[in-house]
Write an enzyme that holds these catalytic residues in place. Structure first.
Site, short mmCIF file in Angstrom:
data_model
loop_
_atom_site.label_atom_id
_atom_site.label_comp_id
_atom_site.label_asym_id
_atom_site.label_seq_id
_atom_site.Cartn_x
_atom_site.Cartn_y
_atom_site.Cartn_z
N LYS A 121 4.64 64.38 21.26
CA LYS A 121 5.86 63.56 21.28
C LYS A 121 5.51 62.08 21.20
O LYS A 121 6.02 61.34 20.36
CB LYS A 121 6.69 63.83 22.54
CG LYS A 121 8.06 63.18 22.47
CD LYS A 121 8.72 63.03 23.82
CE LYS A 121 8.48 61.66 24.37
NZ LYS A 121 9.17 61.35 25.60
N ASP A 139 12.15 65.38 22.22
CA ASP A 139 12.36 65.15 23.65
C ASP A 139 13.51 66.04 24.10
O ASP A 139 14.00 66.87 23.32
CB ASP A 139 12.63 63.66 23.95
CG ASP A 139 14.04 63.27 23.58
OD1 ASP A 139 14.67 63.99 22.76
OD2 ASP A 139 14.54 62.27 24.11
#
Ligand code: SF4
Length: 212
Positions: A121, A139
């Site tokens: 991420k 996310d």
């Protein structure tokens, strides 16, 4: 409509709806962005933005942060949660940044994930934001929105990323990461999504899939 066409239509609809520039974290340079994203794990971007001015005031460069005392770092980032692990990671990442890349934030996911505390991420945020590269940033908001829209059947972030990379052309991936994320914050809320007023309601699978 096939799944790829649907994904492109969703991405284009969100693109037209939301402002051209979406930035959840504010930063002065690539080092600040990298550290801010590491700190954003398990907390809100707003909380991160509250602690970083004092942090970067004291430790503005990888050189300075690599030499920081852990208790001092912990105190400065305490409000972001998981502060023991995060303090260790931002110090170790600064050291590795110097050791492996001469203090320069690298531009590929493969190089970035060698840094402590940097997962896919964080790496995707960095390559998309700083280097205009294709990036799928998974996310909690992105995961929820793409799942409800029926673009993925997965909830594990790496698998969600792979699914979206298959559906969207590379040049749309980063923008979609930002718009889908913003849509999750503003309309497709975790508890009570506002489906009645949602611009994607005719394209959405929510209610026809198991709910998250
Ligand atoms: S229709 Fe509802 S569930 Fe689907 S994206 Fe919009 S707000 Fe989310």
């Amino acid at each position: 409509m096939d799944k790829k066409s649907k994904a492109v239509l969703i991405a284009d609809t969100l693109d037209a709806h939301y402002p051209p520039e979406i930035q959840f974290l504010h930063f002065k340079n690539s080092f600040e962005l990298l550290i801010a994203v590491i700190l954003s794990a398990q907390t809100t971007d707003e909380q991160v933005m509250r602690v970083v001015p004092a942090l970067f005031d004291k430790f503005p460069t990888p050189e300075k942060m690599a030499k920081a005392d852990i208790p001092v770092l912990e105190k400065l980032i305490h409000a972001t949660g998981f502060f023991h692990a995060k303090a260790k990671n931002i110090k170790a990442t600064s050291q590795k940044l110097l050791e492996l890349y001469g203090g320069v934030v690298p531009s590929t996911i493969e190089e970035l994930i060698k840094l402590p505390g940097v997962g896919r991420k964080t790496a995707n945020v960095v390559v998309g934001t700083l280097f205009d590269k294709p990036a799928v940033i998974v996310d909690t908001h992105f995961k929820r929105v793409t799942y409800r829209l029926g673009l993925t059947k997965n909830t594990e972030p790496d698998k969600v990323e792979a699914d979206i990379r298959k559906l969207l052309p590379p040049e749309k991936q980063y923008r979609f990461s930002m718009t889908a994320n913003l849509h999750g914050r503003e309309c497709c809320h975790a508890r009570k999504p506002e489906c009645d007023i949602c611009i994607l309601k005719d394209l959405c699978s929510y209610g026809r899939t198991s709910r998250i």
